[in-house]
Design a protein around this motif. Structure first.
Motif, PDB file in Angstrom:
ATOM      1  N   VAL A  84       0.779  -1.173   0.034  1.00 33.94           N
ATOM      2  CA  VAL A  84      -0.027  -0.114   0.013  1.00 33.94           C
ATOM      3  C   VAL A  84       0.785   1.278  -0.040  1.00 33.94           C
ATOM      4  N   LYS A  85       1.897   1.362   0.790  1.00 31.03           N
ATOM      5  CA  LYS A  85       2.908   2.356   0.886  1.00 31.03           C
ATOM      6  C   LYS A  85       3.592   2.830  -0.395  1.00 31.03           C
ATOM      7  N   LEU A  86       3.787   1.588  -1.188  1.00 35.40           N
ATOM      8  CA  LEU A  86       4.550   1.837  -2.509  1.00 35.40           C
ATOM      9  C   LEU A  86       3.521   2.156  -3.571  1.00 35.40           C
ATOM     10  N   ALA A  87       2.418   1.685  -3.509  1.00 33.16           N
ATOM     11  CA  ALA A  87       1.071   2.044  -4.469  1.00 33.16           C
ATOM     12  C   ALA A  87       0.600   3.519  -4.156  1.00 33.16           C
ATOM     13  N   LYS A  88       0.732   3.865  -3.001  1.00 36.79           N
ATOM     14  CA  LYS A  88       0.564   5.430  -3.090  1.00 36.79           C
ATOM     15  C   LYS A  88       1.607   6.304  -3.283  1.00 36.79           C
ATOM     16  N   GLU A  89       2.787   5.871  -3.515  1.00 34.10           N
ATOM     17  CA  GLU A  89       3.789   6.575  -3.956  1.00 34.10           C
ATOM     18  C   GLU A  89       3.618   6.677  -5.451  1.00 34.10           C
ATOM     19  N   GLY A 102       1.646   9.296 -11.022  1.00 36.11           N
ATOM     20  CA  GLY A 102       1.001   9.448 -12.124  1.00 36.11           C
ATOM     21  C   GLY A 102       1.021   8.498 -13.173  1.00 36.11           C
ATOM     22  N   VAL A 103       1.181   6.946 -12.695  1.00 34.34           N
ATOM     23  CA  VAL A 103       1.269   5.986 -13.706  1.00 34.34           C
ATOM     24  C   VAL A 103      -0.210   5.667 -14.194  1.00 34.34           C
ATOM     25  N   ASP A 104      -0.067   4.994 -15.168  1.00 33.99           N
ATOM     26  CA  ASP A 104      -1.442   4.388 -15.996  1.00 33.99           C
ATOM     27  C   ASP A 104      -2.048   3.307 -15.304  1.00 33.99           C
ATOM     28  N   GLY A 105      -1.105   2.430 -14.694  1.00 33.31           N
ATOM     29  CA  GLY A 105      -1.654   1.213 -13.705  1.00 33.31           C
ATOM     30  C   GLY A 105      -0.374   0.927 -12.635  1.00 33.31           C
ATOM     31  N   ILE A 106      -1.171   0.017 -11.600  1.00 33.26           N
ATOM     32  CA  ILE A 106      -0.215  -0.468 -10.871  1.00 33.26           C
ATOM     33  C   ILE A 106      -0.601  -2.060 -10.488  1.00 33.26           C
ATOM     34  N   ALA A 107       0.492  -2.560 -10.906  1.00 30.72           N
ATOM     35  CA  ALA A 107       0.469  -4.042 -10.969  1.00 30.72           C
ATOM     36  C   ALA A 107       0.711  -4.549  -9.673  1.00 30.72           C
ATOM     37  N   VAL A 108       0.520  -5.787  -9.012  1.00 28.11           N
ATOM     38  CA  VAL A 108       0.655  -6.200  -7.629  1.00 28.11           C
ATOM     39  C   VAL A 108       0.833  -7.587  -7.682  1.00 28.11           C
ATOM     40  N   ASP A 121      -8.490 -16.538   0.521  1.00 28.95           N
ATOM     41  CA  ASP A 121      -9.176 -15.227   1.340  1.00 28.95           C
ATOM     42  C   ASP A 121      -8.089 -14.170   1.607  1.00 28.95           C
ATOM     43  N   GLY A 122      -6.755 -14.480   2.178  1.00 26.92           N
ATOM     44  CA  GLY A 122      -5.893 -13.871   2.284  1.00 26.92           C
ATOM     45  C   GLY A 122      -5.452 -12.802   0.974  1.00 26.92           C
ATOM     46  N   LEU A 123      -5.399 -13.453   0.096  1.00 20.61           N
ATOM     47  CA  LEU A 123      -5.133 -13.059  -1.320  1.00 20.61           C
ATOM     48  C   LEU A 123      -6.287 -11.838  -1.583  1.00 20.61           C
ATOM     49  N   GLU A 124      -7.586 -12.247  -1.466  1.00 21.58           N
ATOM     50  CA  GLU A 124      -8.457 -11.413  -1.699  1.00 21.58           C
ATOM     51  C   GLU A 124      -8.516 -10.047  -0.934  1.00 21.58           C
ATOM     52  N   ARG A 125      -8.294 -10.315   0.558  1.00 18.48           N
ATOM     53  CA  ARG A 125      -7.970  -9.225   1.501  1.00 18.48           C
ATOM     54  C   ARG A 125      -6.961  -8.119   0.928  1.00 18.48           C
ATOM     55  N   HIS A 126      -5.727  -8.784   0.524  1.00 20.59           N
ATOM     56  CA  HIS A 126      -4.686  -8.006   0.293  1.00 20.59           C
ATOM     57  C   HIS A 126      -4.921  -7.320  -0.978  1.00 20.59           C
ATOM     58  N   TYR A 127      -5.648  -7.818  -2.093  1.00 16.04           N
ATOM     59  CA  TYR A 127      -5.865  -6.964  -3.308  1.00 16.04           C
ATOM     60  C   TYR A 127      -6.947  -5.894  -2.974  1.00 16.04           C
ATOM     61  N   LEU A 128      -7.946  -6.421  -2.337  1.00 20.36           N
ATOM     62  CA  LEU A 128      -8.858  -5.476  -2.095  1.00 20.36           C
ATOM     63  C   LEU A 128      -8.410  -4.296  -1.409  1.00 20.36           C
ATOM     64  N   THR A 129      -7.735  -4.379  -0.360  1.00 25.37           N
ATOM     65  CA  THR A 129      -6.905  -3.243   0.506  1.00 25.37           C
ATOM     66  C   THR A 129      -6.177  -2.457  -0.341  1.00 25.37           C
ATOM     67  N   VAL A 130      -5.405  -2.824  -1.124  1.00 24.02           N
ATOM     68  CA  VAL A 130      -4.527  -2.070  -1.911  1.00 24.02           C
ATOM     69  C   VAL A 130      -5.495  -1.380  -3.099  1.00 24.02           C
ATOM     70  N   ALA A 131      -6.374  -2.066  -3.581  1.00 23.04           N
ATOM     71  CA  ALA A 131      -7.465  -1.350  -4.645  1.00 23.04           C
ATOM     72  C   ALA A 131      -8.076  -0.289  -4.001  1.00 23.04           C
ATOM     73  N   ASP A 132      -8.341  -0.272  -2.653  1.00 22.59           N
ATOM     74  CA  ASP A 132      -9.063   0.714  -1.868  1.00 22.59           C
ATOM     75  C   ASP A 132      -8.325   1.978  -1.615  1.00 22.59           C
ATOM     76  N   SER A 133      -6.923   1.673  -1.760  1.00 20.49           N
ATOM     77  CA  SER A 133      -5.896   3.014  -0.917  1.00 20.49           C
ATOM     78  C   SER A 133      -5.442   3.754  -2.094  1.00 20.49           C
ATOM     79  N   VAL A 134      -5.682   3.297  -3.445  1.00 15.45           N
ATOM     80  CA  VAL A 134      -5.239   4.501  -4.689  1.00 15.45           C
ATOM     81  C   VAL A 134      -6.411   4.639  -5.674  1.00 15.45           C
ATOM     82  N   ASP A 135      -6.238   5.678  -6.480  1.00 18.40           N
ATOM     83  CA  ASP A 135      -7.084   5.902  -7.405  1.00 18.40           C
ATOM     84  C   ASP A 135      -6.572   5.347  -8.724  1.00 18.40           C
ATOM     85  N   THR A 136      -5.453   4.877  -8.802  1.00 18.97           N
ATOM     86  CA  THR A 136      -4.660   4.562 -10.144  1.00 18.97           C
ATOM     87  C   THR A 136      -5.410   2.863 -10.215  1.00 18.97           C
TER      88      THR A 136
END
Length: 293
Positions: free
Chosen positions: A85-90, A95-101, A112-127
């Motif tokens: 999440v910290k990296l994604a916010k940076e 101003g990139v076009d997409g963030i791969a995780v 379930d852990g992977l689902e929570r991981h990705y949902l948390t990251v996706a909720d944290s940024v606009d990209t």
């Protein structure tokens, strides 16, 4: 829908293993000239050997060099959701076009852990966020059913499949074909054309570092309805892949081949593969076979 070609760009290093940003910028220009987009800090970009600060600066340098001439996706995946999440916010600020995780590595995850991981990251940024599955390297695999669940999130735009298995890619493509706005990008170099024929949004390829124009030709011919041209380019791409990867670990062989062609890219950080005269002679033979040197 117009298909897209991305190259999982190498990160260039100086002899003392510091990052060579100017040489990396030169590789960006080379890919733009060929007609490809960029994935920065991926597997072929030695992301696991880079510090947090280096990833941020590398991304800023790539985006500055691109100046809107192509799209840029950058990988933010780390073992912990917190640092991802910290990296994604940076990257979001840059101003990139997409963030791969990429899936977390070292830490064994449930679906379930992977689902929570990705949902948390996706909720944290606009990209837009792209799932990145490469289980051979991370030991964590995004099951197609999990990808389908995650595809419902408005900020999860697709998946990069680098599993190498046509069966899994086919399952991801079913999700992409049924869920509007969820693009599936093929990572296996031998499946680019097949994936396009079956609904992929495009390809994200490491081999494109060495053969940028051939990758671009597969995509451009397909977009133009020239199936014969796309198939012929895929044959060249697949044959080169087979010849080069017969010599060793794929990402290392891509970097070695590029180094033989252009020493400015440098070797990778240790303990990655070091130059070996005997192996480099074999790499040279492959490059000569395809008239690349």
């Amino acid at each position: 829908m117009t298909k897209e070609a991305y190259v999982a760009l190498v990160t260039c290093f100086n002899d003392d293993e510091t990052l060579n940003y100017e040489a990396t910028r030169a590789q960006v220009r080379r890919q733009i000239d060929a007609g490809n987009n960029i994935l920065a800090a991926g597997t072929n970009g030695d992301f696991s050997a880079l510090t947090f600060e280096e990833k941020v600066k590398l991304t800023a340098e790539v985006v500055d060099e691109v100046k809107g001439r192509c799209k840029v996706i950058v990988n933010a995946g780390m073992p912990a959701t917190f640092e991802t999440v910290k990296l994604a916010k940076e990257f979001d600020k840059i101003g990139v076009d997409g963030i791969a995780v990429i899936t977390p590595f070292f830490i064994a995850c449930t679906q379930d852990g992977l689902e929570r991981h990705y949902l948390t990251v996706a909720d944290s940024v606009d990209t837009p966020i792209y799932l990145y599955d490469i289980p051979a390297r991370t030991q964590n695999h995004i099951e197609p059913a999990t990808a389908r669940k995650l595809s419902a999130h408005p900020n999860i735009a697709g998946i990069k499949d680098s599993g190498g298995q046509q069966e899994t890619l086919s399952e991801y493509l079913k999700v992409g074909n049924e869920v509007e706005g969820f693009g599936v990008y093929s990572g296996p170099d031998h499946l680019v054309h097949w994936a396009l024929q079956n609904g992929a949004a495009g390809a994200i390829s490491g081999l494109g570092n060495v053969l940028p124009h051939v990758l671009a030709k597969i995509i451009s011919c397909f977009n133009a309805g020239d199936e014969e041209g796309a198939a012929a380019a895929q044959v060249t791409y697949g044959n080169f892949r087979k010849d080069l990867y017969a010599l060793g670990f794929p990402p290392a062989m891509v970097k070695r081949a590029l180094w033989v062609m252009d020493k400015s890219v440098g070797a990778s950080r240790q303990p990655a593969l070091l130059p070996d005269p005997a192996q480099d002679k074999q790499v040279e033979a492959v490059l000569k076979k395809y008239e690349l040197i």
